[in-house]
Design an enzyme around this catalytic site. Structure first.
Site, PDB file in Angstrom:
ATOM      1  NE  ARG A  24       5.195  -0.750  10.869  1.00  0.00           N
ATOM      2  CZ  ARG A  24       4.125  -0.710  10.083  1.00  0.00           C
ATOM      3  NH1 ARG A  24       4.176  -0.054   8.941  1.00  0.00           N
ATOM      4  NH2 ARG A  24       3.021  -1.336  10.422  1.00  0.00           N
ATOM      5  NE  ARG A  78       0.876  -5.390  11.080  1.00  0.00           N
ATOM      6  CZ  ARG A  78       2.117  -5.384  10.588  1.00  0.00           C
ATOM      7  NH1 ARG A  78       3.082  -6.020  11.212  1.00  0.00           N
ATOM      8  NH2 ARG A  78       2.370  -4.717   9.500  1.00  0.00           N
ATOM      9  NE  ARG A  88       6.753  -2.740   6.849  1.00  0.00           N
ATOM     10  CZ  ARG A  88       5.421  -2.589   6.826  1.00  0.00           C
ATOM     11  NH1 ARG A  88       4.831  -2.028   5.768  1.00  0.00           N
ATOM     12  NH2 ARG A  88       4.696  -3.004   7.832  1.00  0.00           N
ATOM     13  CE  LYS A 132      -2.053  -1.014   3.943  1.00  0.00           C
ATOM     14  NZ  LYS A 132      -1.534  -2.374   4.143  1.00  0.00           N
ATOM     15  NE  ARG A 157      -5.259  -1.805   8.632  1.00  0.00           N
ATOM     16  CZ  ARG A 157      -4.113  -1.196   8.284  1.00  0.00           C
ATOM     17  NH1 ARG A 157      -4.050   0.107   8.195  1.00  0.00           N
ATOM     18  NH2 ARG A 157      -3.041  -1.902   8.035  1.00  0.00           N
TER      19      ARG A 157
HETATM   20  P1  ADP Z   1       0.709  -2.015   7.398  1.00  0.00           P
HETATM   21  O1  ADP Z   1       1.340  -1.020   6.482  1.00  0.00           O
HETATM   22  O2  ADP Z   1       1.665  -3.073   7.808  1.00  0.00           O
HETATM   23  O3  ADP Z   1      -0.573  -2.501   6.847  1.00  0.00           O
HETATM   24  P2  ADP Z   1      -0.075   0.278   8.964  1.00  0.00           P
HETATM   25  O4  ADP Z   1       1.142   1.105   9.085  1.00  0.00           O
HETATM   26  O5  ADP Z   1      -1.068   0.668   7.932  1.00  0.00           O
HETATM   27  O6  ADP Z   1       0.370  -1.244   8.744  1.00  0.00           O
HETATM   28  O7  ADP Z   1      -0.809   0.199  10.366  1.00  0.00           O
HETATM   29  C1  ADP Z   1      -0.111  -0.150  11.523  1.00  0.00           C
HETATM   30  C2  ADP Z   1      -1.099  -0.368  12.660  1.00  0.00           C
HETATM   31  O8  ADP Z   1      -1.818   0.849  12.908  1.00  0.00           O
HETATM   32  C3  ADP Z   1      -2.181  -1.412  12.405  1.00  0.00           C
HETATM   33  O9  ADP Z   1      -1.734  -2.709  12.701  1.00  0.00           O
HETATM   34  C4  ADP Z   1      -3.272  -0.945  13.363  1.00  0.00           C
HETATM   35  O10 ADP Z   1      -2.967  -1.286  14.714  1.00  0.00           O
HETATM   36  C5  ADP Z   1      -3.167   0.569  13.256  1.00  0.00           C
HETATM   37  N1  ADP Z   1      -4.057   1.105  12.213  1.00  0.00           N
HETATM   38  C6  ADP Z   1      -3.681   1.777  11.092  1.00  0.00           C
HETATM   39  N2  ADP Z   1      -4.748   2.127  10.361  1.00  0.00           N
HETATM   40  C7  ADP Z   1      -5.838   1.688  11.026  1.00  0.00           C
HETATM   41  C8  ADP Z   1      -7.241   1.727  10.806  1.00  0.00           C
HETATM   42  N3  ADP Z   1      -7.765   2.313   9.707  1.00  0.00           N
HETATM   43  N4  ADP Z   1      -8.046   1.142  11.722  1.00  0.00           N
HETATM   44  C9  ADP Z   1      -7.564   0.567  12.814  1.00  0.00           C
HETATM   45  N5  ADP Z   1      -6.262   0.484  13.095  1.00  0.00           N
HETATM   46  C10 ADP Z   1      -5.393   1.039  12.222  1.00  0.00           C
HETATM   47  P1  ADP Z   2       2.005  -1.843   3.280  1.00  0.00           P
HETATM   48  O1  ADP Z   2       1.980  -0.339   3.285  1.00  0.00           O
HETATM   49  O2  ADP Z   2       0.832  -2.435   2.559  1.00  0.00           O
HETATM   50  O3  ADP Z   2       2.196  -2.430   4.637  1.00  0.00           O
HETATM   51  P2  ADP Z   2       4.672  -1.577   2.108  1.00  0.00           P
HETATM   52  O4  ADP Z   2       4.509  -0.663   0.947  1.00  0.00           O
HETATM   53  O5  ADP Z   2       5.283  -1.046   3.340  1.00  0.00           O
HETATM   54  O6  ADP Z   2       3.260  -2.312   2.414  1.00  0.00           O
HETATM   55  O7  ADP Z   2       5.497  -2.861   1.612  1.00  0.00           O
HETATM   56  C1  ADP Z   2       5.883  -3.879   2.527  1.00  0.00           C
HETATM   57  C2  ADP Z   2       7.325  -4.300   2.231  1.00  0.00           C
HETATM   58  O8  ADP Z   2       7.403  -4.951   0.962  1.00  0.00           O
HETATM   59  C3  ADP Z   2       8.296  -3.129   2.136  1.00  0.00           C
HETATM   60  O9  ADP Z   2       9.542  -3.581   2.621  1.00  0.00           O
HETATM   61  C4  ADP Z   2       8.357  -2.821   0.641  1.00  0.00           C
HETATM   62  O10 ADP Z   2       9.598  -2.229   0.268  1.00  0.00           O
HETATM   63  C5  ADP Z   2       8.199  -4.205   0.033  1.00  0.00           C
HETATM   64  N1  ADP Z   2       7.440  -4.227  -1.230  1.00  0.00           N
HETATM   65  C6  ADP Z   2       6.401  -3.443  -1.602  1.00  0.00           C
HETATM   66  N2  ADP Z   2       5.929  -3.795  -2.819  1.00  0.00           N
HETATM   67  C7  ADP Z   2       6.688  -4.860  -3.227  1.00  0.00           C
HETATM   68  C8  ADP Z   2       6.697  -5.677  -4.416  1.00  0.00           C
HETATM   69  N3  ADP Z   2       5.819  -5.479  -5.407  1.00  0.00           N
HETATM   70  N4  ADP Z   2       7.616  -6.665  -4.476  1.00  0.00           N
HETATM   71  C9  ADP Z   2       8.500  -6.874  -3.468  1.00  0.00           C
HETATM   72  N5  ADP Z   2       8.542  -6.138  -2.336  1.00  0.00           N
HETATM   73  C10 ADP Z   2       7.650  -5.133  -2.215  1.00  0.00           C
END
Ligand code: ADP
Ligand code: ADP
Ligand code: ZN
Length: 213
Positions: A160, A171, A127, A13, A88
């Site tokens: 993280r 998660r 990551r 994302k 979410r």
């Molecule tokens: P990821 O990129 O790994 O999906 P995020 O950085 O988006 O994780 O979110 C990290 C944490 O922040 C989530 O595991 C949750 O605890 C909280 N969080 C983020 N966005 C939301 C949301 N829209 N609703 C509830 N919790 C959220």
């Molecule tokens: P999210 O915001 O959904 O949690 P991230 O954008 O942080 O996801 O991506 C999660 C991890 O995977 C990061 O380390 C990122 O650099 C890597 N990543 C993202 N897209 C790809 C892809 N298409 N192929 C391989 N690795 C990826």
């Protein structure tokens, strides 16, 4: 352009949202980043959210809706935004619809990056993020130019707290139970664009571009 980008945790994302925001010159509204900043500052919001985030649980809907409500009303969101990490849950999506109605604006599309769960562990385990500017890296797929140093601001990059195996498991469980139902929600509104998220970063970027064009 008003977009939502959806994917499982680690589905890409943030990586793709940041591309989209550069392309359309709109802000990236990243709820995880807003929450992590609040935790770092130990604000009231941060103290409330911290225990949920560390265990991999979702933060309560009410809290999240308030955050989004005030963020989307800021002037930089007037010409569009990419929502990265919100909604979410179904109640969050319903609250967002209400907010859009109040503001008389419409959502253009929901981008859903489909990534299988076994890939997620590889993504999140490798990551690394910059604690200063929030840039995201991957040790294999997207490493920084200089080992362990953020390209953007020169800080040391870190893992993280919630990218540990137990929190990842929680998660993914939250994602399956509470977030996945949103796919039907947006499909029934004709807004869902499903993209194969299990391709290289550039290939995913191109597939999104194609879907939006
Ligand atoms: P990821 O990129 O790994 O999906 P995020 O950085 O988006 O994780 O979110 C990290 C944490 O922040 C989530 O595991 C949750 O605890 C909280 N969080 C983020 N966005 C939301 C949301 N829209 N609703 C509830 N919790 C959220
Ligand atoms: P999210 O915001 O959904 O949690 P991230 O954008 O942080 O996801 O991506 C999660 C991890 O995977 C990061 O380390 C990122 O650099 C890597 N990543 C993202 N897209 C790809 C892809 N298409 N192929 C391989 N690795 C990826
Ligand atoms: Zn940085």
């Amino acid at each position: 352009m008003r977009l939502i980008i959806m994917a499982p945790p680690g589905g890409g994302k943030g990586t793709q949202a940041s591309e989209l925001c550069d392309r359309y010159e709109i802000p990236q509204v990243e709820t995880g980043k807003i929450l992590r900043k609040a935790v770092k500052e130990q604000s009231e919001l941060g103290r409330r959210a911290e225990k949920y985030m560390n265990s991999g649980e979702l933060v309560p809907d009410q809290v999240m809706v308030e955050i989004i409500r005030s963020r989307l009303r800021k002037p930089d969101c007037e010409n569009g935004f990419v929502l990265d990490g919100f909604p979410r849950t179904i109640p969050q999506a319903e609250a967002l619809e209400e907010l859009f109605e109040e503001e008389d604006i419409e959502l253009d599309a929901v981008i859903y990056l489909n990534v299988p769960e076994q890939i997620i562990y590889q993504r999140l385990g490798r990551r690394r993020v910059c604690p200063e500017c929030g840039s995201t890296y991957h040790l294999d797929a997207n490493p920084p130019e200089v080992e362990s140093i953020c390209d953007n601001c020169g800080s040391d990059i870190v893992q993280r707290d919630d990218d540990r195996k137990d929190a990842i498991k929680k998660r993914l469980q939250e994602y399956r139970n509470k977030t996945k139902p949103l796919l039907e929600f947006y499909k029934s509104r004709g807004l869902l664009n499903e993209i194969d998220g299990d391709q290289s970063i550039d290939e995913v970027t191109s597939a999104i571009k194609e879907a939006l064009d």
